[in-house]
Scaffold this motif. Structure first.
Motif: not given
Lengths: 183, 175
Positions: B3, B6-7, B10-11, B14-15, B18, B21-22
């Motif tokens: 778990e 996976r956490t 995932a972070i 997403v980072a 980000s 994108v920036l």
């Protein structure tokens, strides 16, 4: 706990709203970012393990505020300067709106978006109200343009609102900013 | 354990998104901003000194200075940048100087990384306006900002040094 309310996101409210224009700009930034973040997060949250959700919310909101920051810095530097350090700090106000909208929208995606729009709109309206009030009061007395004046103006509005809500007998307040502490 | 992995994963994903994108937005918006400036046909100094019609780069002993000319073609100002060492890092300052009266026309802080709320007050017109109309010798009379002593003194010292240097070069080069 009738009559007790939690007031959050006061920093930009008091420090940016010396004119109604900067208030509206800040409110728009927070509202657009909150709605976009709710939408993006609503799409991806089911793929994320529960423990990572808060961190990911912070990253998503931070990225959106960062985008607005970049856009303003490169294309409208004068506007950006008016918001100062409070633009990056708006991440926190925005995060509060987003997490509340997502919580309210557990039953549906559309509901979360509606909640974000209404909460963001309420925040925008309040910034406009405080900004306009301070701009008017500032013509009479420059004190209204200082931070103390910001708190005074906001206190005045809170008083008016409390009187109104007592008369209407409603516990509902300006969306997003005020939440009953007994949830 | 699974778990947790996976956490973290995932972070991390997403980072990374980000960051992408920036980074992409920086390139795209930067290009739009540069395009706008080029379309307007204005020098980047135009916003700083709107009364000038043209800016001609002149090199004095390796130092590039822009001569600002008015509508009649007369050079009324010299525009140059100087870097001061602030409290948190370099502070880039743009200076406009009248070489005839030897007075500073105005200054502007271009980039700085000083402490928000304290040192970054050097960018406020309240501080930069103090330089307008001063000669190098008058700069000692500019008060430092309390709470931003190091940053404001660094700016004053750098302006002082660069004004003296540019004036000396200007006198040496033009008879």
């Amino acid at each position: 706990m009738r009559g007790k309310r939690l007031v959050v996101a006061l920093l930009p409210l008091v420090l940016v709203t010396t004119t109604w224009r900067t208030g509206v700009l800040m409110g728009l930034v927070v509202m657009v970012a909150a709605v976009a973040a709710t939408w993006i997060f609503g799409l991806i949250q089911h793929y994320l393990p529960p423990a990572s959700r808060l961190a990911c919310q912070i990253i998503v909101v931070g990225t959106l505020i960062g985008l607005v920051d970049l856009w303003l810095t490169l294309l409208y530097p004068e506007r950006r300067q008016q918001l100062g350090i409070y633009l990056p700090l708006a991440t926190v106000s925005c995060l509060l709106l987003v997490s509340e909208a997502l919580e309210a929208g557990l039953s549906g995606f559309g509901r979360a978006i509606r909640r974000a729009v209404s909460a963001g709109g309420g925040y925008l309206g309040l910034l406009l109200l405080v900004g306009g009030l301070r701009e008017l009061l500032g013509r009479l007395n420059p004190l209204a343009l200082t931070s103390a004046g910001g708190f005074l103006s906001f206190g005045l509005l809170l008083g008016v609102m409390a009187a109104l809500s007592r008369r209407v007998g409603s516990e509902r307040a300006i969306a997003g900013l005020f939440r009953r502490d007994a949830r | 354990m699974r778990e947790q992995t996976r956490t973290v994963l995932a972070i991390g994903i997403v980072a990374l998104c980000s960051l992408g994108v920036l980074g992409g937005a920086y390139l795209v918006i930067g290009q739009i901003a540069a395009g706008r400036l080029a379309d307007s046909g204005l020098s980047p100094y135009h916003d700083f000194l709107p009364e000038a019609v043209s800016f001609t780069p002149v090199e004095f002993a390796g130092r590039v200075v822009h001569e600002a000319r008015d509508a009649s073609g007369a050079a009324f100002g010299l525009v140059f940048t100087e870097v001061a060492e602030g409290f948190c890092g370099p502070i880039e300052i743009l200076v406009a100087l009248n070489p005839h009266s030897e007075q500073i026309i105005k200054i502007k802080i271009l980039t700085q990384t000083e402490t928000p709320g304290l040192g970054d007050r050097i960018t406020a017109p309240d501080f930069t306006d103090r330089f307008s109309g001063k000669r190098a010798a008058d700069l000692v009379r500019i008060d430092a900002i309390s709470g931003a002593t190091i940053s404001s003194q660094a700016v004053t010292a750098a302006v002082d040094k660069s004004v003296r240097q540019v004036l000396a070069l200007y006198r040496g080069e033009t008879p």
